[in-house]
Structure formats: structure tokens, C-alpha cells
Write a protein that holds these residues in place. Sequence first.
Motif, short mmCIF file in Angstrom:
data_model
loop_
_atom_site.label_atom_id
_atom_site.label_comp_id
_atom_site.label_asym_id
_atom_site.label_seq_id
_atom_site.Cartn_x
_atom_site.Cartn_y
_atom_site.Cartn_z
N VAL A 14 -39.66 31.77 41.87
CA VAL A 14 -39.16 33.04 42.38
C VAL A 14 -37.66 32.91 42.67
N LEU A 59 -47.49 33.81 41.44
CA LEU A 59 -47.34 35.24 41.78
C LEU A 59 -48.57 36.04 41.35
N GLY A 72 -50.69 39.42 44.46
CA GLY A 72 -49.42 38.95 43.91
C GLY A 72 -48.91 39.92 42.85
N ARG A 138 -38.22 40.16 47.70
CA ARG A 138 -37.37 39.00 47.99
C ARG A 138 -36.09 39.07 47.19
N GLU A 143 -36.28 37.78 52.63
CA GLU A 143 -37.44 38.62 52.35
C GLU A 143 -37.44 39.85 53.25
N THR A 167 -42.68 40.76 45.24
CA THR A 167 -43.51 39.56 45.12
C THR A 167 -44.97 39.81 45.46
N GLU A 168 -45.23 40.76 46.36
CA GLU A 168 -46.62 40.95 46.81
C GLU A 168 -46.83 42.37 47.27
#
Lengths: 293, 172
Positions: A14, A59, A72, A138, A143, A167-168
Motif C-alpha cells: 500500500v 487488501l 478490503g 490512506r 490514514e 483501503t477498506e
Amino acid sequence: MKAAAFDYHRATSVDDAIQQLGAADDAKVLAGGQSLVPLLAMRLARPTVLVDLNRLADLAYVRRENGELAIGALTRHRTVETAELVRRDVPLLADALAHVGHVTIRNRGTIGGSIAHGDPAAELPAVAVALDATFRLRGPGGERSVAAGDFFFGYLMTALEPDELLTEIRWPVLPQGTGCAVEELTRRNGDFALVAVFAALTMGADGVCTQARISVAGAAAAPLRADNAEQALIGSRVSAADAGAAADRLAAATDPPNDIHAPADYRREMAAVLGRRAIQRAWAQANRTNAGE
Amino acid sequence: MSDHVNGAAEGTVANKVPVTITVNGRTHRADCEPRTTLADFLREDLGYTGVHLGCEHGVCGACTVQLDGSTARSCCMLAVQADGSEVTTVEGLAEDGQLHPLQEAFWNRHGLQCGFCTPGMLMTACELLADNPDPSAEEIREGISGNLCRCTGYQFIVESIQEAAPKMRPAT
Ligand SMILES: Cc1cc2nc3c(=O)[nH]c(=O)nc-3n(C[C@H](O)[C@H](O)[C@H](O)COP(=O)(O)OP(=O)(O)OC[C@H]3O[C@@H](n4cnc5c(N)ncnc54)[C@H](O)[C@@H]3O)c2cc1C
Ligand code: FES
Ligand code: FES
């Protein structure tokens, strides 16, 4: 229909992806490619560098954490749609995914790609708005979390900065006694919605609605949360008249596009019809769940 | 390991990238530009012309192949992304000169006319029957709804898939 030339970088982490995004002027993230590669072919997108996330296995996951489902960004649509955890805890998401394109598209397309793309007619942004999902982003500065309600600004416009990664996505688990329904109008199977309504209603054992989450896709420049319809339903027994009145409120709040696919008036009228159906189906399903069926 | 591939400024030819993929059991290694789609790579560089290109933007399904065991539109991914993958094209369906049961059924039931959509239809139908070995006509129609056919009107394609289904079910 061939893409213009670009550099290609296969991200190894990442952080590596974020660094690469910051290093070039018009770099773009490549996830499932189901929106981006066609845009490249049509030369509607002409990035200088593509940063490919596809090898970032960390991820891609679905897990339950603190009463939420964490997914993810790189998890494929098809994986999420068929995940037992998703069917059990956030069934509205699984139901909605069945309407995204076709299986072949869902084999490659990712949850994060759909959210980051931010198409107002797409299913996932609307479901995220209905369920108060939160997005973890991020960037070079660290973040941050953004609520779905604050993320979508307009046609393909989101709160994502050019050097940020999604990212999520975190989805609140729906309470016991919740019924879900998706009602979607398309010209052909698998097309983007002309209008779609997503509803999750929670009914108490006494038959009174305790929570309503409703959103509309294809009805405005960004996915629309139908809070006025929700307020009308909470505390009611969701009779046919209640459902109709709530759906009318929902339709009145829409500001649909007028384009070659359908006139705005038609979309608004369909929002009322689909809204009523979605509310009634979600209500019936919640009651069946409460009756232990 | 970071592997950054340098492409090119507008109008010039990008540096080529080495790509290794296994197609229908045979491993190929060739160089291609980052912007080359998997579809063009399979057709132009490797000679798998059974991969048909209709729309080149994801809507017709003609370019459907199997990538590491599930269907993908080869016009919607880059060849570099398939580095290290296993691909099956329509050329990989027949074995030892023996048509695949789906090909046999398409032939028997007139599931094709001009044949342009057929490779994509076959690859999609393979996955459909693997996921759902006994589909209803309705489920078949939904399953192939992402594959456009300009000739048959779909009815014979649905019948072909119905005919192949029992032959592809594992014996019980
Ligand atoms: C025939 C067809 C039918 C379709 N039908 C539908 C439909 O009915 N409903 C629907 O919702 N969609 C539909 N789609 C689009 C599909 O859902 C896409 O997969 C999805 O919109 C994008 O996800 P992706 O992973 O493929 O992203 P990509 O195409 O790789 O990327 C899309 C955009 O998001 C950005 N991006 C991707 N991931 C991230 C990340 N993690 N962080 C930051 N930015 C990111 C990319 O830079 C790009 O701008 C269809 C597509 C096709 C080809
Ligand atoms: S050529 Fe790939 S979907 Fe049409
Ligand atoms: S047989 Fe001609 S397009 Fe399908």
C-alpha cells in the motif's frame, strides 16, 4: 479503440502504491479495471502511470470486527456476493451485488473500485450510503475515515484525493429482525440502473418499525439517502398506505438526470413505484425473520 | 521488489514489458507494451484468434476467456496484469480432436450462425454450468445476458446449453 501509452507500476505494498501515486502527475490506480480499462480504450482517461493494486493480497478480505464487517478494497464483487458472512450480516450488500453487471464483470471488479469510481447509478455507493458504511483512506499524510454520506459529491466525484487509496470499507452489521430488498429498473439485464432503490427495514416483535435505511441510485448527481422516507416509516407498522406515502416522499426528494436513457419525470415516477415495492418486500421479509421462518 | 516499467511520452512507442502466460496449457513468453490488452496480446502476439473483439470496452462479451479458473473479459484487462496466469481460450475446449460437450451441443442445436459471439458464449456457458449444473432456461438467459449475439435470437443458444448440461454434470 486503443489506449494511449502509459507507464505501468505493479504495486508491492500500500505504501509503495501511495508513493507511486504521488510521484507522477496524472497517475491512476488500477483495481479490477472494469471501469478504468474501457475508459482508457475510449481515451476518456489518459493517465501517465497506472499503479496496479492487483497483487496486494492483503487488501482482499472479508472479516467481522467489533460489530462491523470489514471488507478490503481489493475484494472482488463475486467473492463478497457469495461470502457467507456477508449474506448473514449485511444481506443488502449481497443482494445489491447480484445487480452489478454480470458474473464475468463481478469476477474482476472490486468493492473499492466501485466505491472510488463513484457512479451515481451504481449499486455499491448507494448501499454504502443507506447503511452508513465508513471508508478507510490512506495517503502520504496517513490514514483517515470518511462516512459514506460525506464521500460522494457528484458524478464520479468523491472525497478521495489523487494520491490517496481506499483501503477498506466497514459495514455496520444489520440487527436481528431486518428485511432487505433491492428494486432496480434497467433496460437490459446487467446495465447500470435507470433507478434503483435499496431498503433495509428492522421490525420489532410488536410489528412496529424501529429502523429504516433507504437509498436511491440513478436519482441525483450522487447516491441519495431517503431520510424523509425513513422518518415516515420508523414507528409505523408499515401498512400499504405507509409504504406508499414514504415512497412518495422518497420520489419527491430525487433530482434525476434527464438524458438519452430516460427522462427525469419517468425516473422520478419509477422511484416512487420501486420505492414502494422495496419497502413492502423488506417489511415482509423482516416479519418472516421475526416469525422464525 | 519494485518493478516499474517505463512507458513512453505521448505518441512514442512505450518500452516493452516481458509477459509470461500459460494459454491452454502452453507457456508463452513475449514482450508487449503496458497498454496492450490481454485480448490483443492473445490475438496479435500469440495467435489465439478465437478470442473475438466486438466492442473493446466490456459490453459485448465476445472476448471472454477463463483466467485462473474464472471468466474475464480480455478487453478489460492489460496483458501485463496476466503475467504468471493461466488462460483458457475457446481453442482450449476441444481435447484430442474431440469437441467439448458444449461445442457439440452448439453444433447440434444450431447455437451459432456467423459464430462471432460463440467463443465468448462457450466460455461463459462453461462457467455457468460449473456454478449451476442444472440451470433453468431463465437462469441460462440471465447467465448469458452479458454476451451479445446479433444472429440467433438466443433461443438456440439457450437450447444448446440445456442440451450440454446433463453431459457436463458429474456422474452421480
Ligand atoms: C459490461 C459492464 C457492466 C457493468 N455494470 C455495472 C452495474 O450494473 N453496476 C455497477 O455498479 N457497475 C457496473 N459496471 C462497472 C463495474 O462495477 C466496475 O467493476 C466498478 O465500477 C469499478 O471497479 P474496478 O475494481 O473494476 O475498478 P477500476 O476500473 O480498476 O477503477 C475504477 C476507478 O476507481 C479507482 N480506484 C479503484 N480502486 C481504488 C482504490 N482502492 N483506491 C482509490 N482509487 C481506486 C481507479 O483509479 C478508477 O478511477 C459494469 C462494467 C461493465 C464492463
Ligand atoms: S470485446 Fe471485450 S466485451 Fe466486447
Ligand atoms: S452467431 Fe452471429 S453473433 Fe451470435
